[in-house]
Enzyme design. Structure first.
Site, PDB file in Angstrom:
ATOM      1  N   HIS A  92       0.669  -1.159  -0.038  1.00 27.92           N
ATOM      2  CA  HIS A  92      -0.238   0.095   0.034  1.00 27.92           C
ATOM      3  C   HIS A  92       0.984   1.211   0.017  1.00 27.92           C
ATOM      4  O   HIS A  92       1.940   1.278   0.488  1.00 27.92           O
ATOM      5  CB  HIS A  92      -1.024   0.094   1.304  1.00 27.92           C
ATOM      6  CG  HIS A  92      -2.132   0.849   1.271  1.00 27.92           C
ATOM      7  ND1 HIS A  92      -1.850   2.394   1.477  1.00 27.92           N
ATOM      8  CD2 HIS A  92      -3.445   0.846   0.849  1.00 27.92           C
ATOM      9  CE1 HIS A  92      -3.080   3.043   1.153  1.00 27.92           C
ATOM     10  NE2 HIS A  92      -4.078   2.169   0.737  1.00 27.92           N
ATOM     11  N   GLU A 164      -3.984   1.724  -7.312  1.00 30.95           N
ATOM     12  CA  GLU A 164      -4.390   3.097  -6.591  1.00 30.95           C
ATOM     13  C   GLU A 164      -3.493   4.282  -6.944  1.00 30.95           C
ATOM     14  O   GLU A 164      -2.390   4.224  -6.423  1.00 30.95           O
ATOM     15  CB  GLU A 164      -4.315   2.639  -4.989  1.00 30.95           C
ATOM     16  CG  GLU A 164      -5.255   1.593  -4.782  1.00 30.95           C
ATOM     17  CD  GLU A 164      -5.583   1.652  -3.015  1.00 30.95           C
ATOM     18  OE1 GLU A 164      -6.731   1.764  -2.475  1.00 30.95           O
ATOM     19  OE2 GLU A 164      -4.600   1.529  -2.614  1.00 30.95           O
TER      20      GLU A 164
END
Length: 248
Positions: A92, A164
């Site tokens: 992430h 993302e």
């Protein structure tokens, strides 16, 4: 036809009590024959979630690539597997930015998770600077090349990729559905080169970045977007249900 895969990410939010209340509101309102719904929670809530959830897959938010040792504050695949975790987010952007994690670190984590039959949700995405310089595809494909290095195709098909764009996480800014589709399409094309077309078609590619109930449908109608990884909009039960039941 692949089931859509929609995961919430609570990040460093919630308590065991709030998770219990949340799952009591959402778990029986999800049809797991139509969709794979998941929720990544802090480590101390994993056992609560795994005990209560029937239709929500409970995921961890990170893992170390070593199995044991002097790594204070870390957690291993063996530890997560022992409590029943089947999905783990790795790479992430917040881990990359705050803790200097690299694509090579993510590659090591992906390998150890796949060896233990745990599905990695492998995050990738570009900064605003990279986007504005017109190098998004080059940057993201380089990430994919490194993160999938040495992973056999029979393992690769078990992985999930979450695209993302960093500039869209928690900012309220979103990539348009067509922009997100273009990047996801190029990721799949790259996977076809690394493996083959059939393998690439089987790999789940999610979009993440300020996804919410009001816009999720426009992303998920795109041919190369197989799901979503959602942050803030997954914290409230009503919003979460609006995401996972977007098609009803």
């Amino acid at each position: 036809m692949k089931k859509k895969v929609i995961f919430g990410n609570w990040k460093m939010n919630g308590t065991n009590e709030s998770l219990t209340d949340f799952l009591n509101q959402v778990d029986n309102k999800i049809d797991s024959s139509k969709i794979i719904a998941g929720l990544a929670v802090p480590y101390v809530m994993l056992q609560t979630g795994l005990k209560l959830a029937k239709n929500v897959k409970i995921a961890a938010q990170n893992v170390h690539y070593k199995d044991k040792g002097a790594y204070t504050g870390e957690i291993s695949t063996t530890m997560l597997k022992e409590v029943g975790v089947e999905y783990v987010i790795i790479g992430h952007s917040e881990r990359r930015e705050m803790f200097n994690e690299t694509d090579l670190d993510v590659n090591k984590k992906a390998k150890v998770l796949l060896e233990n039959n745990i599905t990695p949700i492998i995050c990738c995405g570009e900064t605003l600077q990279t986007k504005e310089s017109g190098k998004t595809i080059e940057f993201v494909n380089n990430q994919i090349n490194i993160m999938f290095e040495g992973i056999k195709k029979e393992d690769a098909i078990k992985a999930i990729i979450a695209y993302e764009p960093i500039w869209a996480i928690g900012t309220g800014k979103t990539a348009t559905s067509s922009d997100a589709e273009e990047v996801c399409k190029q990721i799949r094309n790259n996977l076809s080169k690394i493996y083959d077309k059939n393998t690439a078609e089987q790999i789940i590619i999610q979009y993440g970045g300020s996804v919410k109930p009001s816009n999720i449908q426009e992303y998920l109608k795109m041919p190369n977007i197989d799901g979503a990884l959602v942050g803030g909009a997954s914290l409230l039960a009503s919003d979460y249900l609006g995401l996972v039941n977007y098609n009803e």
